[in-house]
Design a protein around this motif. Structure first.
Motif, short mmCIF file in Angstrom:
data_model
loop_
_atom_site.label_atom_id
_atom_site.label_comp_id
_atom_site.label_asym_id
_atom_site.label_seq_id
_atom_site.Cartn_x
_atom_site.Cartn_y
_atom_site.Cartn_z
N VAL A 37 -3.02 2.05 -30.79
CA VAL A 37 -1.64 1.82 -30.36
C VAL A 37 -1.53 0.49 -29.61
O VAL A 37 -0.58 -0.28 -29.80
N LEU A 40 -1.77 -2.29 -32.02
CA LEU A 40 -0.49 -2.39 -32.74
C LEU A 40 0.55 -3.12 -31.88
O LEU A 40 1.33 -3.94 -32.38
N GLY A 44 2.53 -6.59 -32.67
CA GLY A 44 3.97 -6.77 -32.50
C GLY A 44 4.31 -7.99 -31.66
O GLY A 44 5.22 -8.76 -32.00
N VAL A 45 3.56 -8.17 -30.63
CA VAL A 45 3.81 -9.33 -29.76
C VAL A 45 3.55 -10.62 -30.53
O VAL A 45 4.33 -11.58 -30.48
N SER A 48 6.27 -11.24 -33.20
CA SER A 48 7.67 -11.33 -32.80
C SER A 48 8.09 -12.77 -32.56
O SER A 48 7.37 -13.55 -31.93
N LEU C 208 0.10 14.91 -25.06
CA LEU C 208 0.50 13.64 -24.44
C LEU C 208 0.55 12.53 -25.49
O LEU C 208 1.49 11.74 -25.55
N VAL C 212 3.87 10.50 -25.91
CA VAL C 212 3.86 9.15 -25.33
C VAL C 212 3.34 8.12 -26.33
O VAL C 212 3.89 7.03 -26.47
N GLY C 213 2.29 8.49 -27.03
CA GLY C 213 1.71 7.58 -28.01
C GLY C 213 2.71 7.20 -29.09
O GLY C 213 2.89 6.02 -29.41
N ILE C 216 5.44 5.00 -27.78
CA ILE C 216 5.02 3.61 -27.62
C ILE C 216 5.05 2.89 -28.97
O ILE C 216 5.54 1.75 -29.09
N VAL C 217 4.57 3.56 -29.99
CA VAL C 217 4.55 2.95 -31.32
C VAL C 217 5.96 2.63 -31.79
O VAL C 217 6.24 1.54 -32.31
N ILE C 220 7.26 -0.33 -29.96
CA ILE C 220 6.68 -1.58 -30.46
C ILE C 220 7.36 -2.00 -31.75
O ILE C 220 7.72 -3.18 -31.94
N ASP C 223 11.16 -2.96 -30.64
CA ASP C 223 11.37 -4.04 -29.67
C ASP C 223 10.53 -5.26 -29.97
O ASP C 223 10.99 -6.39 -29.82
N ALA C 224 9.30 -5.04 -30.36
CA ALA C 224 8.40 -6.19 -30.55
C ALA C 224 8.44 -6.71 -31.98
O ALA C 224 8.59 -7.90 -32.21
N ILE C 225 8.34 -5.79 -32.91
CA ILE C 225 8.28 -6.24 -34.30
C ILE C 225 9.68 -6.50 -34.83
O ILE C 225 9.87 -7.31 -35.75
#
Lengths: 246, 347, 293
Positions: A37, A40, A44-45, A48, C208, C212-213, C216-217, C220, C223-225
């Motif tokens: 994760v 990954l 993404g960072v 982007s 969890l 949560v994992g 987060i994915v 990502i 927001d990031a990709i």
């Protein structure tokens, strides 16, 4: 027929046994996924277009994911299980009723937890830092901060595994509630959380500001992590000596 | 139905299957206050003095005192009597709430060296399931500091008839095989004191015989074996020294045959085989030689206080009466009877 | 003349009384699971963790109520959080609670051998799982519905609640509906993740990770990709809260996106339903393969 078992040999025997006990497919898969994760996130960072300073952003990701989630959870799973599983299963007697001193057994368990946890944390985090275009200092800072985090958390969670029956739940409560919520809003609480010191290490060594909760200097951060580890292991040895073994 | 006519007047002969007995007096206990040093030969190897263990409000072991030397000593007691708690205290796995317990003169919980001289086969089934039998026993050998651990591992596994080269993990073993792995691990360091909690559980009859023989050999070599078991006839074959626990207290200690003799509040029960049981029963009642009789088709079960005296009079009596004496068998001289008498009184 | 006699104990006899059937068996499993999870009838240390976590879950509501008590007159509606937000504020604590509840409810039975004993009763695997599901939902409701209902009741007492009886019924109905859906989702996810292992500790970490994992994915990816913001309907942390917002007729942060329309409500519900279905399938499949020996 028998001779006394030296401290070093006790540590090595305990270490070898427990590494084997800790490395189960389920645990490895679950915790490798956690590392994946983070990688990954780094992808993404890097991919982007909206990230202006990737070297800085990836350090923030290492902080927010690596030090906040991966390091403590991986340490918790293996360290609490190192002696905690033996206690729960009823096999602790096969290490306890031996001519080996307790500190050696605890040290062996701790080293077993480190043997498994360090690669499962530092390698994915280092890979993520590299993929996320961190500077060399940033990669080193990530590895060092993660390593000291694992050192401190693992010792504390080895102790936790000996003290209570359900160490994972309490460990998660510490990670998610104490460090995740309370430490953020209160400086004294933040000073009593390992996370603040690992974040400080990351911030200081990478030269990326991570906010007021990460402002301990490097020596303090290192010393606190070492003291937490040493103190926890000493308490664990005392606990192992005095506890009732099934 | 036979008629017996001794003067005066004859008691009617009891019909077959009738049990006649007189009320038993209240029974004093053979308690801890009667116990003292173990009268066996050789030095004391295990000692408990005034040992009590409480878990909250539950008193698991109460004021137990004993000394044990070499040889096999069976620890007997009903479920919940405190046997496993006592074993755990002996090995230092739990500390007594009061009193002292020592093995070879030292506290196993605190003394590293004495821990290397104890072998424990615990009752619980837990093993390192991912290890093979060879690896498990080798680990026990290495953590005990056994010199030439590999050859010693091979030797003890052969004694319990397991293959040291079998790669299968012990997690896949049957209960009996797991038990043998535990025993091998307990024997690998050639301990001076062996603590065996239900060691025969799960073993087939042949394996049990072999284990009993092995324990006997170890006892003859001067080892101290403490064995807890519910299989009383096999325990009796291990030896005659027993410690009987009931409700956490030590009810008796010593040779169980001697204990039986001490139970003067419990009449001995003997089966006397004869061709005319009713006549014999009437004669015994008339003479006051028996506290109670039960008449069967071909024998009389007699309850008597003085077993030796009875042995002296029974043969002449049958001759006088013109009866045939087929057999004379004590029925409660065995360990099970002793155990039952000791435990029943506590309920 | 013989004295009257009576036999008090014949020893073993067959049971000739009423047999209450599978529903009673399910009720029994449900109640005993709740007791086990909450530490009822066990030593105090078994109650500490659920009590502490529940208390932390209630803290935001308690804080808002404290404001209401202290400065109620000055507390305008804009300063009061919408009720649906109280499902989101303690969400991590709710997840922590789930890491305790489901493993305790499910894994313990397999480890202790109780599962095979249950199957020797009128219970079947489906009825057993149904009872467990209901038990986990009931316990999770404490930390999901409890804080929001506390806030509603507290505001009502402070005269800051919904205006009129009809509005009050409407709000409480929305709270209950949101709670049931969120609790059902969390129960399915946590039970499904717990069915995959026989160790409670790993089950807790699995729960969890599943929440949560995955969250987060998703974060990502969006927001990031820069993938479509509608993907947030798959965020196990955000989607249930978004669903509650939609029940209250509002759009939450997970449903918003700069420069594009909000995520359609049907998609939000579909995302939560999809995850619920996936984890229920995992649970059922896993137990179908389990042999009770």
């Amino acid at each position: 027929m028998t001779q006394s078992v030296s401290t070093v040999r006790s540590v090595l025997l305990t270490h070898r046994l427990l590494v084997r006990q800790l490395l189960t497919p389920g645990r490895l898969l679950a915790l490798l996924s956690l590392g994946a994760v983070v990688v990954l996130a780094a992808v993404g960072v890097a991919a982007s277009d909206e990230v202006e300073d990737p070297a800085r952003t990836i350090i923030e990701v290492m902080d927010g994911l690596g030090l906040v989630l991966v390091v403590p959870v991986v340490s918790l799973v293996f360290a609490s299980a190192s002696l905690g599983d033996l206690r729960e299963d009823g096999t602790l007697v096969y290490l306890w009723l031996r001519p080996m001193d307790r500190l050696s057994v605890v040290a062996g368990a701790y080293l077993a937890a480190l043997t498994v946890s360090l690669p499962l944390t530092t390698l994915p985090l280092a890979a993520a830092a590299l993929v996320g275009k961190a500077t060399v200092d940033g990669v080193i800072a990530t590895v060092v901060a993660a390593s000291f985090g694992v050192l401190a958390y693992s010792a504390a969670f080895v102790l936790l595994g000996l003290m209570i029956r359900n160490p994972i739940i309490w460990g998660l409560a510490y990670v998610l509630v104490w460090e995740g919520i309370f430490a953020r809003f209160s400086e004294p609480v933040g000073n009593a959380a390992v996370r603040g010191y690992t974040r400080s290490l990351l911030a200081n060594l990478s030269d990326v500001g991570l906010g007021p909760a990460a402002e301990a200097n490097t020596s303090t951060a290192v010393l606190v992590c070492v003291f937490v580890a040493a103190g926890s292991l000493a308490m664990a040895a005392v606990r192992l000596n005095r506890m009732e073994v099934d | 139905m036979s008629n017996v006519s001794p003067p005066p007047p004859p008691p009617p002969p009891p019909p077959p299957g009738t049990r006649i007995s007189s009320p038993t007096p209240s029974e004093p206990l053979i308690g801890a206050e009667d116990l003292s040093a173990w009268p066996g030969t050789g030095p004391v190897m295990v000692e408990a003095i005034g040992v009590t263990k409480s878990f909250g409000d539950v008193v698991a072991v109460s004021d137990v005192t004993f000394q044990i030397g070499s040889g096999v000593t069976a620890i007997l007691g009903p479920n919940g009597a405190g046997k496993s708690t006592l074993f755990r205290m002996l090995c230092g796995l739990t500390q007594p709430s009061s009193g002292t317990v020592t093995v070879l003169g030292r506290n196993a919980g605190a003394d590293r060296e004495v821990r290397g001289r104890i072998g424990l086969a615990p009752q619980q089934d837990a093993l390192f399931d991912r290890l093979s039998a060879g690896a498990f026993v080798a680990l026990a050998a290495q953590t005990h500091g056994v010199v030439r651990a590999e050859s010693r591992t091979r030797e003890v596994l052969a004694q319990v008839e397991l293959d040291v080269d079998d790669p299968k993990p012990v997690g896949s073993f049957s209960k009996g095989m797991r038990q043998r792995v535990k025993l091998a691990a307990a024997l690998v360091n050639d301990p001076d004191v062996l603590v065996l909690d239900e060691p025969l559980t799960g073993l087939d009859p042949i394996q049990r015989q072999r284990m009993i023989a092995l324990f006997g050999e170890l006892a003859e070599r001067g080892k101290c074996l403490l064995v807890s078991s519910h299989v009383l006839d096999e325990v009796a074959r291990l030896g005659s020294n027993v410690l009987v626990l009931a409700q956490g207290r030590l009810a008796a200690a010593g040779d169980y045959r001697s204990l039986r003799d001490l139970m003067d509040d419990r009449p001995h029960r003997v089966r006397v085989g004869t061709d005319r049981p009713q006549q014999l029963a009437a004669a015994l009642i008339e003479r006051g030689s028996a506290r109670g009789v039960t008449v069967l088709a071909d024998a009389v079960i007699v309850d008597i206080d003085d077993i030796d005296g009875f042995g002296r009079i029974i043969a002449p009596l049958t001759v006088d009466l013109g009866l045939r004496l087929d057999e004379l068998v004590p029925l409660d001289d065995d360990l099970e009877s002793v155990f039952r008498y000791l435990v029943e009184r506590r309920r | 003349m013989t004295a009257p006699a009576e036999i008090f104990d014949r020893g073993y006899r067959r049971y000739e009384g009423e047999r209450t059937g599978v529903w009673q068996a399910m009720r029994s499993v449900l109640w005993h699971t709740i007791r086990s999870v909450l530490g009822i009838g066990r030593k105090g240390r078994h109650k500490v963790f659920p009590a502490l976590v529940a208390l932390v879950a209630f803290l935001p509501s308690i804080a808002f109520l404290a404001f209401a008590v202290l400065i109620g007159d000055m507390l305008s509606e804009e300063l009061r959080p919408p009720y649906w937000e109280l499902f989101g504020l303690p969400i991590l604590v709710v997840v922590l609670f789930a890491t305790l509840v489901a493993p305790e409810a499910l894994v313990r039975d397999r480890r202790d051998g109780m599962f095979r004993l249950y199957l020797s009763t009128p219970l079947t695997k489906p009825t057993y799982l149904l009872a467990k599901f209901a038990a986990v939902m009931a316990v999770m409701a404490i930390v999901v519905a409890g804080p929001v209902l506390l806030l509603l009741v507290g505001y009502t007492v402070q005269n800051l609640g919904p205006d009129g009886f009809g509005a009050w019924i409407g709000v409480s109905g929305r709270i209950l509906l949101s709670s049931v859906l969120i609790v059902g989702f969390m129960a399915a996810l946590s039970l499904g993740a717990s069915s995959l292992t026989d160790r409670r500790a790993i089950a807790s970490v699995g729960v969890l990770g599943a929440v949560v994992g995955v969250s987060i994915v998703v974060g990502i990816c969006v927001d990031a990709i820069g993938l479509r913001h509608e993907l947030r309907v798959l965020d196990p942390l955000g989607a249930p809260v978004e669903m509650a917002a939609r029940i209250f007729g509002e759009v939450g942060p997970a449903g918003e996106s700069r420069g594009s329309a909000a995520t359609p409500t049907w998609l939000v519900f579909t995302g939560v339903a999809a995850w619920t279905t996936v984890w229920l399938s995992v649970l059922v499949t896993r137990y179908r393969r389990l042999t009770a020996v």
